[in-house]
Design an enzyme around this catalytic site. Structure first.
Site, PDB file in Angstrom:
ATOM      1  N   GLU A 260      54.893 -58.311  89.595  1.00 13.64           N
ATOM      2  CA  GLU A 260      54.548 -56.905  89.335  1.00 13.64           C
ATOM      3  C   GLU A 260      55.146 -56.099  90.480  1.00 13.64           C
ATOM      4  O   GLU A 260      54.685 -56.213  91.617  1.00 13.64           O
ATOM      5  CB  GLU A 260      53.023 -56.717  89.318  1.00 13.64           C
ATOM      6  CG  GLU A 260      52.294 -57.538  88.273  1.00 13.64           C
ATOM      7  CD  GLU A 260      52.562 -57.086  86.851  1.00 13.64           C
ATOM      8  OE1 GLU A 260      53.123 -55.997  86.667  1.00 13.64           O
ATOM      9  OE2 GLU A 260      52.215 -57.843  85.941  1.00 13.64           O
ATOM     10  N   CYS A 299      50.322 -48.373  91.328  1.00 10.08           N
ATOM     11  CA  CYS A 299      51.589 -48.800  90.731  1.00 10.08           C
ATOM     12  C   CYS A 299      51.826 -48.103  89.400  1.00 10.08           C
ATOM     13  O   CYS A 299      52.963 -47.973  88.959  1.00 10.08           O
ATOM     14  CB  CYS A 299      51.582 -50.302  90.540  1.00 10.08           C
ATOM     15  SG  CYS A 299      50.107 -50.859  89.679  1.00 10.08           S
TER      16      CYS A 299
END
Ligand code: NAP
Length: 526
Positions: A260, A299
């Site tokens: 990620e 994020c």
């Protein structure tokens, strides 16, 4: 206090171990004071990984899915008991307001509860049945059945600084439910909360020995300790992701890796929207929320905002007006809406990133105009929200490529929907894009157009305005991850998360043997 009394112990090979050296200090990013220290120097990582793999793995695999689900419920109860202490640590070490700390802490507890419930439905099985048996020939006596069994390795989590709590438990919940022991290495800057949570869970005795370990401090040697059936889940920057991908554990020993990384997420307003429309108001509200929650250190935060060209000025005005009312400073002061970044290093990184973006954009709302509440600007890692804008997004390069990990977003106009979609895709793969419209036809079309380059598309119309979970809020029932520069990873998404921690195998056998396997397992419904 001396530095040795501040040094947080690591939990490795089933025992608390204080590493060598004086350690790396962790700071309060608002007050600048030193809090605790971390070090992993001198730890025998091979011993720790072997202990987790053998003792932890064996004990977890001996349990049924339901028993492991009960274990997740017990972890969740332990965390709830100590919730107040976690809020204090988050305020001190991450500089977050109570509300923002909740995203990390209560988000973790919610996710554990979700997987406890899902796991309970798998009952007393120890194997997951994938699909139906398939004949291998005309004669139905010999068939093939796919099964999923827990991988016989450890799950190493290398985590980012922005979610020290949720980042651990959103990964640990599906791993432990799958029967795979966890070793977590939190980002150094905010490692304290992760370490404290592991300590509470270990002290409560709700896990078998070896099921959960924590290594704080340097990552040196962690990847070297990985064996072929281990898995590694990494969250962090694209640069570190590249180092992990090229490590021999991945390139030679085929350790499965989930990445990620960073992401230039977007929000898109329907070309048919007007200034008076609900869709316009919903976009403005969500952009401001996304820029300010956790000071933009998410994020999934909206980094690029696309509006029809005729609404560019109105959107700039509406977003800027709301941002001007955001109070920034010491999260202990109740009037403060936005706390600090996690460290002075992050403040410097945000300033440097802003300078890069400003080469291609105008400042529509300047974060520097926000006076800090209860915080010394010479010490505190606080920064006000900045809205940038360009009228020529197609000519921009940096704006579609550089993620500034703070309260920063860029407004861009578009002429046709096709232009907007192609500008969004210039992010080269993102975690999430959100759409704002009153037209279900537009939503369906744009969502499917964006699906191949996004892990999640969040389509918001007035009828779901009061219900929706938020552009940047990662819910366990939906996929988290994204293709391309977002890392290519897949996390959560309900029971899909279990895939990563299992090995799939095709058993080719007599119908009678396969019937026994199917009877002992549970069909996985995704
Ligand atoms: P980072 O510097 O890449 O660090 C991430 C983790 O990797 C930390 O635990 C770090 O440890 C460790 N690490 C550093 N060098 C390593 C190496 N050579 N081998 C193994 N591990 C190593 O990232 P960050 O600054 O903490 O996080 C910010 C980034 O994460 C942003 O770009 C953000 O977009 C991304 N992010 C993505 C998601 C997502 O779900 N997609 C979620 C959150 C954040 P140390 O801290 O000890 O250096």
């Amino acid at each position: 206090m001396t530095s040795s009394t501040l040094l947080l112990p690591n939990y490795v090979a089933g025992r608390w171990q204080t590493a060598q050296g004086s350690g790396t200090p962790l700071f309060d990013p608002v007050l600048g004071t030193e809090l605790v220290r971390v070090s992993s120097a001198g730890l025998d990582l091979n011993e720790g990984f072997t202990f987790a793999r053998e003792q932890g793995g064996r004990a977890l695999r001996a349990m049924t899915y339901r028993e492991r689900a009960v274990m997740l419920g017990a972890i969740s109860k332990v965390l709830q008991t100590h919730r107040d202490a976690y809020y204090d640590i988050a305020t001190a070490n991450s500089g977050t307001t109570r509300k923002d700390s909740g995203v990390d802490i209560d988000g973790a507890i919610f996710t554990l509860g979700f997987y406890a419930k899902q796991g309970d439905a798998l009952g007393d099985a120890r194997v997951l049945i994938d699909g139906e048996p398939t004949r291998m020939a005309k004669d139905p006596t010999f068939q093939s059945q796919h099964v999923m069994v827990p991988t016989r390795g450890v799950a190493l989590f290398i985590n980012a600084f922005n979610f020290p709590s949720w980042g651990l438990w959103e990964k640990a919940a599906p791993a432990l439910l799958s029967g795979v022991p966890v070793i977590v290495k939190p980002a150094t800057a905010t490692a304290w909360l992760t370490q404290r949570m592991v300590q509470d869970v270990i002290d409560a005795g709700v896990l078998p020995p070896g099921a959960l370990s924590v290594v704080c401090g340097s990552s040196a040697g962690l990847m070297d300790a990985l064996q072929p059936f281990d898995v590694v889940s990494f969250t962090g920057s694209a640069e570190t992701a590249a180092v992990i991908r090229s490590h021999p554990a991945v390139s030679q020993r085929s350790v499965r890796v989930n990445i990620e990384a960073d992401s230039l997420n977007s929000a898109l307003l329907d070309p048919a929207a007007t200034v008076e429309s609900e869709a316009f108001k919903l976009l403005v509200g969500e952009v401001v929320r996304e820029m300010t929650v956790k000071s933009g250190q998410k994020c999934t935060a909206i980094r690029r905002i696309f509006v029809p060209a005729h609404l560019y000025d109105a959107a700039a005005q509406a977003i800027s007006a709301k941002l001007a009312g955001v109070s920034v400073g010491n999260p202990r002061n109740e009037s403060v809406r936005m706390g600090s970044l996690v460290s002075g290093e992050q403040l410097a990184a945000v300033r440097a990133g802003l300078a890069q973006l400003r080469a291609e954009a105008d400042v529509l709302h300047d974060g520097a105009t926000h006076a800090l509440v209860d915080a010394d600007p010479a010490i505190a890692a606080c920064v006000g929200p900045t809205l940038l804008g360009t009228r020529r997004p197609a000519e921009a390069r940096v704006l579609h490529a550089v993620e500034v990990f703070g309260p920063v977003s860029t407004l861009m106009p578009y002429d046709t929907l096709e232009d907007a979609l192609s500008l969004i895709r210039r992010g080269e793969g993102s975690l999430v894009s959100s759409l704002y419209s009153e037209d279900p036809g537009f939503m369906a079309n744009a969502a499917l157009e964006l699906a191949s380059s996004h892990g999640r598309v969040h389509a918001i119309s007035p009828d779901v305005a009061a219900l929706h979970s938020g552009h940047g809020n990662v819910m366990p029932m939906s996929l988290h991850g994204g293709p391309g520069r977002a890392g290519g990873g897949e996390e959560l998404g309900g029971m899909r998360a279990l895939n990563f921690y299992h090995r799939r195998s095709a058993i080719q056998a007599s119908t009678a043997a396969l019937e026994q396997i199917v009877a002992s397992g549970q069909r996985l419904v995704l």
